[in-house]
Design a protein around this motif. Structure first.
Motif, PDB file in Angstrom:
ATOM      1  N   ALA A  68       1.004  -1.155  -0.071  1.00  0.00           N
ATOM      2  CA  ALA A  68      -0.110  -0.005   0.035  1.00  0.00           C
ATOM      3  C   ALA A  68       0.856   0.892  -0.186  1.00  0.00           C
ATOM      4  O   ALA A  68       1.973   1.287   0.548  1.00  0.00           O
ATOM      5  N   PHE A  69       0.521   2.205  -0.770  1.00  0.00           N
ATOM      6  CA  PHE A  69       1.083   3.597  -0.763  1.00  0.00           C
ATOM      7  C   PHE A  69       0.461   4.737  -1.139  1.00  0.00           C
ATOM      8  O   PHE A  69      -0.926   4.440  -1.463  1.00  0.00           O
ATOM      9  N   ILE A  70       1.010   5.659  -0.902  1.00  0.00           N
ATOM     10  CA  ILE A  70       0.369   6.881  -1.186  1.00  0.00           C
ATOM     11  C   ILE A  70       1.184   7.893  -2.180  1.00  0.00           C
ATOM     12  O   ILE A  70       2.324   7.910  -2.142  1.00  0.00           O
ATOM     13  N   HIS A  71       0.349   8.254  -3.299  1.00  0.00           N
ATOM     14  CA  HIS A  71       1.286   9.002  -4.261  1.00  0.00           C
ATOM     15  C   HIS A  71       0.660  10.367  -4.209  1.00  0.00           C
ATOM     16  O   HIS A  71      -0.443  10.728  -4.825  1.00  0.00           O
ATOM     17  N   LEU A  72       1.624  11.315  -3.690  1.00  0.00           N
ATOM     18  CA  LEU A  72       1.157  12.764  -3.570  1.00  0.00           C
ATOM     19  C   LEU A  72       2.243  13.513  -4.401  1.00  0.00           C
ATOM     20  O   LEU A  72       3.392  13.767  -4.067  1.00  0.00           O
ATOM     21  N   GLY A  73       1.799  14.027  -5.601  1.00  0.00           N
ATOM     22  CA  GLY A  73       2.643  14.702  -6.518  1.00  0.00           C
ATOM     23  C   GLY A  73       3.509  14.004  -7.005  1.00  0.00           C
ATOM     24  O   GLY A  73       3.141  12.711  -7.512  1.00  0.00           O
ATOM     25  N   GLY A  74       4.958  14.171  -6.808  1.00  0.00           N
ATOM     26  CA  GLY A  74       6.024  13.318  -7.246  1.00  0.00           C
ATOM     27  C   GLY A  74       6.509  12.520  -6.356  1.00  0.00           C
ATOM     28  O   GLY A  74       7.581  11.710  -6.238  1.00  0.00           O
ATOM     29  N   LYS A  75       5.752  12.388  -5.088  1.00  0.00           N
ATOM     30  CA  LYS A  75       6.427  11.700  -3.765  1.00  0.00           C
ATOM     31  C   LYS A  75       5.552  10.507  -3.508  1.00  0.00           C
ATOM     32  O   LYS A  75       4.402  10.517  -3.678  1.00  0.00           O
ATOM     33  N   VAL A  76       6.282   9.315  -3.144  1.00  0.00           N
ATOM     34  CA  VAL A  76       5.564   8.499  -2.748  1.00  0.00           C
ATOM     35  C   VAL A  76       5.801   8.215  -1.183  1.00  0.00           C
ATOM     36  O   VAL A  76       6.956   8.170  -0.639  1.00  0.00           O
ATOM     37  N   LEU A  77       4.895   7.723  -0.613  1.00  0.00           N
ATOM     38  CA  LEU A  77       4.655   7.446   0.895  1.00  0.00           C
ATOM     39  C   LEU A  77       4.167   6.441   1.440  1.00  0.00           C
ATOM     40  O   LEU A  77       3.199   5.812   0.586  1.00  0.00           O
ATOM     41  N   TYR A  78       4.629   5.691   2.583  1.00  0.00           N
ATOM     42  CA  TYR A  78       3.822   4.661   2.930  1.00  0.00           C
ATOM     43  C   TYR A  78       3.628   4.805   4.456  1.00  0.00           C
ATOM     44  O   TYR A  78       4.337   5.239   5.192  1.00  0.00           O
ATOM     45  N   ARG A  79       2.394   4.211   4.870  1.00  0.00           N
ATOM     46  CA  ARG A  79       2.227   4.424   6.194  1.00  0.00           C
ATOM     47  C   ARG A  79       2.806   3.250   6.989  1.00  0.00           C
ATOM     48  O   ARG A  79       3.106   2.029   6.280  1.00  0.00           O
ATOM     49  N   GLU A  80       3.346   3.681   8.105  1.00  0.00           N
ATOM     50  CA  GLU A  80       4.375   2.467   8.671  1.00  0.00           C
ATOM     51  C   GLU A  80       3.224   1.415   9.122  1.00  0.00           C
ATOM     52  O   GLU A  80       3.781   0.195   9.236  1.00  0.00           O
ATOM     53  N   SER A  81       2.084   1.698   9.482  1.00  0.00           N
ATOM     54  CA  SER A  81       1.122   0.631  10.097  1.00  0.00           C
ATOM     55  C   SER A  81       0.798  -0.267   8.645  1.00  0.00           C
ATOM     56  O   SER A  81       0.709  -1.487   9.018  1.00  0.00           O
ATOM     57  N   ASP A  82       0.859   0.107   7.618  1.00  0.00           N
ATOM     58  CA  ASP A  82       0.693  -0.679   6.441  1.00  0.00           C
ATOM     59  C   ASP A  82       1.901  -1.554   6.081  1.00  0.00           C
ATOM     60  O   ASP A  82       1.668  -2.773   5.955  1.00  0.00           O
ATOM     61  N   ILE A  83       2.850  -1.242   6.546  1.00  0.00           N
ATOM     62  CA  ILE A  83       4.262  -1.934   6.267  1.00  0.00           C
ATOM     63  C   ILE A  83       4.292  -3.014   7.320  1.00  0.00           C
ATOM     64  O   ILE A  83       4.405  -4.172   7.032  1.00  0.00           O
ATOM     65  N   GLU A  84       3.711  -2.603   8.553  1.00  0.00           N
ATOM     66  CA  GLU A  84       3.881  -3.600   9.510  1.00  0.00           C
ATOM     67  C   GLU A  84       2.723  -4.556   9.330  1.00  0.00           C
ATOM     68  O   GLU A  84       2.851  -5.960   9.474  1.00  0.00           O
ATOM     69  N   GLU A  85       1.658  -4.324   8.684  1.00  0.00           N
ATOM     70  CA  GLU A  85       0.459  -5.100   8.652  1.00  0.00           C
ATOM     71  C   GLU A  85       1.009  -6.118   7.260  1.00  0.00           C
ATOM     72  O   GLU A  85       0.579  -7.253   7.324  1.00  0.00           O
ATOM     73  N   MET A  86       1.606  -5.435   6.455  1.00  0.00           N
ATOM     74  CA  MET A  86       2.183  -6.571   5.278  1.00  0.00           C
ATOM     75  C   MET A  86       3.128  -7.502   5.704  1.00  0.00           C
ATOM     76  O   MET A  86       2.844  -8.799   5.288  1.00  0.00           O
ATOM     77  N   LEU A  87       3.832  -7.152   6.451  1.00  0.00           N
ATOM     78  CA  LEU A  87       4.901  -8.150   7.086  1.00  0.00           C
ATOM     79  C   LEU A  87       4.110  -9.166   7.881  1.00  0.00           C
ATOM     80  O   LEU A  87       4.533 -10.473   7.798  1.00  0.00           O
ATOM     81  N   GLN A  88       3.126  -8.813   8.598  1.00  0.00           N
ATOM     82  CA  GLN A  88       2.443  -9.700   9.436  1.00  0.00           C
ATOM     83  C   GLN A  88       1.598 -10.840   8.565  1.00  0.00           C
ATOM     84  O   GLN A  88       1.715 -11.867   8.661  1.00  0.00           O
ATOM     85  N   GLU A  89       1.127 -10.032   7.627  1.00  0.00           N
ATOM     86  CA  GLU A  89       0.352 -10.967   6.431  1.00  0.00           C
ATOM     87  C   GLU A  89       1.028 -12.287   5.732  1.00  0.00           C
ATOM     88  O   GLU A  89       0.680 -13.097   5.498  1.00  0.00           O
ATOM     89  N   ASN A  90       2.427 -11.587   5.664  1.00  0.00           N
ATOM     90  CA  ASN A  90       3.372 -12.569   4.924  1.00  0.00           C
ATOM     91  C   ASN A  90       4.347 -13.353   5.664  1.00  0.00           C
ATOM     92  O   ASN A  90       5.087 -14.152   5.342  1.00  0.00           O
ATOM     93  N   TYR A  91       3.922 -13.358   7.089  1.00  0.00           N
ATOM     94  CA  TYR A  91       4.861 -14.227   8.049  1.00  0.00           C
ATOM     95  C   TYR A  91       4.399 -15.576   8.014  1.00  0.00           C
ATOM     96  O   TYR A  91       3.340 -15.980   7.999  1.00  0.00           O
ATOM     97  N   CYS A  92       5.338 -16.516   7.760  1.00  0.00           N
ATOM     98  CA  CYS A  92       5.339 -17.708   7.621  1.00  0.00           C
ATOM     99  C   CYS A  92       5.908 -18.470   8.793  1.00  0.00           C
ATOM    100  O   CYS A  92       7.104 -18.375   9.323  1.00  0.00           O
ATOM    101  N   LYS A  93       5.210 -19.309   9.779  1.00  0.00           N
ATOM    102  CA  LYS A  93       5.366 -19.647  10.899  1.00  0.00           C
ATOM    103  C   LYS A  93       6.369 -21.176  10.668  1.00  0.00           C
ATOM    104  O   LYS A  93       6.165 -21.730   9.647  1.00  0.00           O
ATOM    105  N   ALA A  94       7.388 -21.216  11.723  1.00  0.00           N
ATOM    106  CA  ALA A  94       8.080 -22.462  11.430  1.00  0.00           C
ATOM    107  C   ALA A  94       7.176 -23.715  11.825  1.00  0.00           C
ATOM    108  O   ALA A  94       6.394 -23.429  12.703  1.00  0.00           O
ATOM    109  N   TRP A  95       7.477 -24.812  11.023  1.00  0.00           N
ATOM    110  CA  TRP A  95       6.515 -26.135  11.330  1.00  0.00           C
ATOM    111  C   TRP A  95       6.967 -27.080  12.046  1.00  0.00           C
ATOM    112  O   TRP A  95       6.506 -28.066  12.321  1.00  0.00           O
ATOM    113  N   GLN A  96       8.586 -26.826  12.316  1.00  0.00           N
ATOM    114  CA  GLN A  96       9.254 -27.796  13.032  1.00  0.00           C
ATOM    115  C   GLN A  96       9.470 -27.575  14.334  1.00  0.00           C
ATOM    116  O   GLN A  96       9.399 -26.429  14.884  1.00  0.00           O
TER     117      GLN A  96
END
Length: 96
Positions: A68-96
Motif C-alpha cells: 500500500a502506498f500514497i502517491h502525492l505529487g511526485g512523492k511516494v509515501l508509505y504508512r508505517e502501519s501498512d508496512i507492519e501489516e504487510m509483514l504480518q500477513e506474509n509471515y510464515c511460521k516454522a513448522w518444526q
C-alpha cells in the motif's frame, strides 16, 4: 587552581563523552518524525532500507499491488502501519 588544557586527560574524556551524547541526540532527531493523525509516514528510501530491498523492487511491489502506498505529487509515501501489516500477513511460521 590548575589550568585545563586540550591535552588534559579529564578534558579529553569529557569531550569524548560529549561526542557520544551528540551521536545519540542526532539518532533520536533522525528517527523522530512528527505524526499525522497518530500515523508515521515513510519515504521509499526509508522503506527500502527497512525491508532490505531496492527502491526498484518497491516500485514493482506497488505496480503488483503488493504494498500500500500514497502517491502525492511526485512523492511516494508509505504508512508505517501498512508496512507492519504487510509483514504480518506474509509471515510464515516454522513448522518444526
Amino acid at each position: 587552581m590548575d589550568l585545563i588544557t586540550t591535552k588534559d586527560k579529564d578534558f579529553v574524556a569529557f569531550l569524548a563523552e560529549l561526542d557520544e551524547l551528540l551521536e545519540v541526540i542526532e539518532e533520536v532527531v533522525d528517527n523522530c518524525k512528527p505524526a499525522l493523525g497518530g500515523e508515521r509516514f515513510l519515504t521509499d528510501t526509508e522503506v527500502s532500507k527497512l525491508l532490505k530491498v531496492s527502491r526498484r523492487t518497491l516500485q514493482d511491489y506497488r505496480t503488483q499491488g503488493k504494498i500500500a502506498f500514497i502517491h502525492l505529487g511526485g512523492k511516494v509515501l508509505y504508512r508505517e502501519s501498512d508496512i507492519e501489516e504487510m509483514l504480518q500477513e506474509n509471515y510464515c511460521k516454522a513448522w518444526q
